[in-house]
Design a protein around this motif. Sequence first.
Motif, PDB file in Angstrom:
ATOM      1  N   LEU A 176       0.709  -1.222   0.112  1.00 38.10           N
ATOM      2  CA  LEU A 176       0.022   0.064  -0.027  1.00 38.10           C
ATOM      3  C   LEU A 176       0.858   1.173  -0.287  1.00 38.10           C
ATOM      4  CD1 LEU A 176      -2.862   1.335   0.528  1.00 38.10           C
ATOM      5  CD2 LEU A 176      -2.368   1.096   2.949  1.00 38.10           C
ATOM      6  N   ALA A 177       0.388   2.330  -0.708  1.00 42.78           N
ATOM      7  CA  ALA A 177       0.878   3.636  -0.461  1.00 42.78           C
ATOM      8  C   ALA A 177       0.165   4.766   0.093  1.00 42.78           C
ATOM      9  CB  ALA A 177       1.637   4.130  -2.104  1.00 42.78           C
ATOM     10  N   LEU A 178       0.467   5.385   1.022  1.00 47.63           N
ATOM     11  CA  LEU A 178      -0.242   6.286   1.974  1.00 47.63           C
ATOM     12  C   LEU A 178       0.428   7.547   1.561  1.00 47.63           C
ATOM     13  CD1 LEU A 178      -0.676   4.774   5.056  1.00 47.63           C
ATOM     14  CD2 LEU A 178      -2.234   4.366   3.362  1.00 47.63           C
ATOM     15  N   ALA A 179      -0.324   8.604   0.815  1.00 49.16           N
ATOM     16  CA  ALA A 179       0.326   9.865   0.705  1.00 49.16           C
ATOM     17  C   ALA A 179      -0.669  11.039   1.296  1.00 49.16           C
ATOM     18  CB  ALA A 179       0.353  10.160  -0.801  1.00 49.16           C
ATOM     19  N   LEU A 180      -0.282  11.732   2.132  1.00 46.97           N
ATOM     20  CA  LEU A 180      -0.746  12.693   2.904  1.00 46.97           C
ATOM     21  C   LEU A 180      -0.474  14.127   2.566  1.00 46.97           C
ATOM     22  CD1 LEU A 180       0.057  11.202   6.633  1.00 46.97           C
ATOM     23  CD2 LEU A 180      -1.631  10.731   4.951  1.00 46.97           C
ATOM     24  N   SER A 181      -1.560  14.809   2.072  1.00 51.14           N
ATOM     25  CA  SER A 181      -1.290  16.009   1.232  1.00 51.14           C
ATOM     26  C   SER A 181      -0.173  16.018   0.157  1.00 51.14           C
ATOM     27  CB  SER A 181      -1.091  17.351   2.266  1.00 51.14           C
ATOM     28  OG  SER A 181      -2.110  17.413   3.283  1.00 51.14           O
ATOM     29  N   PRO A 182      -0.217  15.235  -0.560  1.00 49.06           N
ATOM     30  CA  PRO A 182       1.018  14.909  -1.458  1.00 49.06           C
ATOM     31  C   PRO A 182       1.197  16.344  -2.656  1.00 49.06           C
ATOM     32  CG  PRO A 182      -0.752  13.340  -2.074  1.00 49.06           C
ATOM     33  CD  PRO A 182      -1.030  14.029  -0.951  1.00 49.06           C
ATOM     34  N   TRP A 183       2.495  16.353  -2.877  1.00 50.63           N
ATOM     35  CA  TRP A 183       2.867  17.256  -3.986  1.00 50.63           C
ATOM     36  C   TRP A 183       2.905  16.496  -5.165  1.00 50.63           C
ATOM     37  CZ3 TRP A 183       8.673  19.279  -4.330  1.00 50.63           C
ATOM     38  CH2 TRP A 183       8.481  20.566  -5.270  1.00 50.63           C
ATOM     39  N   THR A 184       2.106  16.742  -6.049  1.00 48.07           N
ATOM     40  CA  THR A 184       1.855  15.873  -7.397  1.00 48.07           C
ATOM     41  C   THR A 184       2.198  16.606  -8.622  1.00 48.07           C
ATOM     42  OG1 THR A 184      -0.488  16.418  -7.750  1.00 48.07           O
ATOM     43  CG2 THR A 184      -0.108  14.613  -6.064  1.00 48.07           C
ATOM     44  N   ASP A 185       2.613  17.703  -8.453  1.00 50.58           N
ATOM     45  CA  ASP A 185       3.222  18.530  -9.766  1.00 50.58           C
ATOM     46  C   ASP A 185       4.061  19.540  -9.252  1.00 50.58           C
ATOM     47  OD1 ASP A 185       3.678  20.020 -12.036  1.00 50.58           O
ATOM     48  OD2 ASP A 185       1.658  19.519 -12.989  1.00 50.58           O
ATOM     49  N   ILE A 186       5.255  19.611  -9.831  1.00 52.04           N
ATOM     50  CA  ILE A 186       6.339  20.573  -9.052  1.00 52.04           C
ATOM     51  C   ILE A 186       6.222  21.890  -9.709  1.00 52.04           C
ATOM     52  CG2 ILE A 186       7.638  18.484  -8.666  1.00 52.04           C
ATOM     53  CD1 ILE A 186       9.872  19.682 -10.761  1.00 52.04           C
ATOM     54  N   GLY A 187       5.243  22.117 -10.916  1.00 48.67           N
ATOM     55  CA  GLY A 187       5.338  23.215 -11.589  1.00 48.67           C
ATOM     56  C   GLY A 187       3.870  24.136 -10.984  1.00 48.67           C
ATOM     57  N   ARG A 188       3.155  24.554 -11.951  1.00 51.41           N
ATOM     58  CA  ARG A 188       2.085  25.433 -11.817  1.00 51.41           C
ATOM     59  C   ARG A 188       0.776  24.304 -12.205  1.00 51.41           C
ATOM     60  NH1 ARG A 188       1.645  31.011 -11.036  1.00 51.41           N
ATOM     61  NH2 ARG A 188       3.786  31.929 -10.990  1.00 51.41           N
ATOM     62  N   ARG A 189      -0.208  24.113 -11.258  1.00 53.91           N
ATOM     63  CA  ARG A 189      -1.184  23.393 -11.384  1.00 53.91           C
ATOM     64  C   ARG A 189      -2.379  23.570 -10.314  1.00 53.91           C
ATOM     65  NH1 ARG A 189      -3.024  18.815 -14.431  1.00 53.91           N
ATOM     66  NH2 ARG A 189      -0.729  18.640 -15.085  1.00 53.91           N
ATOM     67  N   GLY A 190      -3.539  24.219 -10.992  1.00 52.86           N
ATOM     68  CA  GLY A 190      -4.721  24.411 -10.122  1.00 52.86           C
ATOM     69  C   GLY A 190      -4.804  25.682  -9.617  1.00 52.86           C
ATOM     70  N   ALA A 191      -5.957  26.241  -9.557  1.00 56.49           N
ATOM     71  CA  ALA A 191      -6.296  27.533  -8.981  1.00 56.49           C
ATOM     72  C   ALA A 191      -5.959  27.606  -7.407  1.00 56.49           C
ATOM     73  CB  ALA A 191      -7.781  27.988  -9.236  1.00 56.49           C
ATOM     74  N   SER A 192      -5.886  26.282  -6.703  1.00 56.68           N
ATOM     75  CA  SER A 192      -5.765  26.401  -5.454  1.00 56.68           C
ATOM     76  C   SER A 192      -4.455  26.755  -4.863  1.00 56.68           C
ATOM     77  CB  SER A 192      -5.987  25.104  -4.850  1.00 56.68           C
ATOM     78  OG  SER A 192      -5.559  24.077  -5.262  1.00 56.68           O
ATOM     79  N   GLN A 193      -3.510  26.595  -5.985  1.00 52.27           N
ATOM     80  CA  GLN A 193      -1.873  26.761  -5.515  1.00 52.27           C
ATOM     81  C   GLN A 193      -1.519  28.152  -5.227  1.00 52.27           C
ATOM     82  OE1 GLN A 193       0.568  25.463  -8.895  1.00 52.27           O
ATOM     83  NE2 GLN A 193       2.281  25.503  -7.599  1.00 52.27           N
TER      84      GLN A 193
END
Length: 364
Positions: free
Chosen positions: A207-224
């Motif tokens: 299993l892999a557990l990812a808590l609040s993971p950083w999934t794109d090191i560039g710009r992505r999504g309005a929330s960033q």
Amino acid sequence: MPKTILQGSWSHRCRSALTLWATTIDVLARRIIAKPLVSGWSVPFEIATLFYRKQFNHAFRLPTLAEGRAYFDSLYTIAEPDLPVQMQASTSPEPRGDWFIPDRPNSSKTILYFHGGGYAFYPIVSRHFTRLLAHKLQIPIFAVDYRLTPEHPHPAQQEDALEAYRYLLKRGIPAQDIVLAGDSAGGHLVLMTLVSLRQAGLPQPSLALALSPWTDIGRRGASQFGYDRYDMVQGYQTLQYGQWLKGNGLWSDDQLSPIAQDLRHLAPIYIQAGGKEILVDMIRDFAQEAHKQGAGIRLDVWPDMTHEFHAYGRTLPQSEQAIAALRTAIQWTKGGVFEPAEETELNGLDSAFGKAQRKDIKAV
């Protein structure tokens, strides 16, 4: 009772203490004449969120990153101090890291843990969070002390992660008894390590557990950047972390971003995120992409929570709920797959997670 620690140079201590005092006064005064920043936040949670934001911002402004790291560690709070967990530093020739052994381990699993901090920080408070997880889950954890950026850009962290995984295998721990876990940048490392394990011909963990993971090191999504006003981590910091990770190499954002990888034939992935954190849009995008590729994945989002809300332990109900869901996810693994094995869609584990669900959690 939570415990607050002051340490380091007097200048750092004094500034951190004044920052905490000013933040507390500001939050209390604003609540008298207005509303909380988010309606579901308690006073302590709002103070902590705004305080750590100020601490990170000041750490980034200091002349050297070494001084920034020292400043950030000058004041921190332990949600649940004095937990019955034994901490043992690894010894040569083992990979750098620490074992966290709970008093009553009740599982055959071992967690290989990657800490957060944008790959550039390893705050002392992160070690206390790992201790908290070991206690709550009652599972031994090996937390990797991987090399940090910008001193050691990619692929140093990936190399350290693979070395630690091989180390557990050599200790006689079978892959089906290993759980990869990590928060923030550590969540990024969890997802990239799954891909690297497949490329190296090594068996996947259970299993892999990812808590609040950083999934794109560039710009992505309005929330960033749009959720900067809510979160302790800020959008500009993620871009700096990405540059430090790439270093002077010829790496592109896609090469070092989990969302751009081939996500087929990986271990099941369980992700938790806060609905008010800057990374939530890219996390949702990753979950959709992984699902589209056929990966076994589940994402739970706590609507009012911020980045790494899990660290508050029993002082925050949502933190307790999230950790309980982690425990349930681990219990539902057998032979490297979720049970029931055929339920691999985004919402496919609703029945399996049953009692772990709360009405303020939503699957995305």
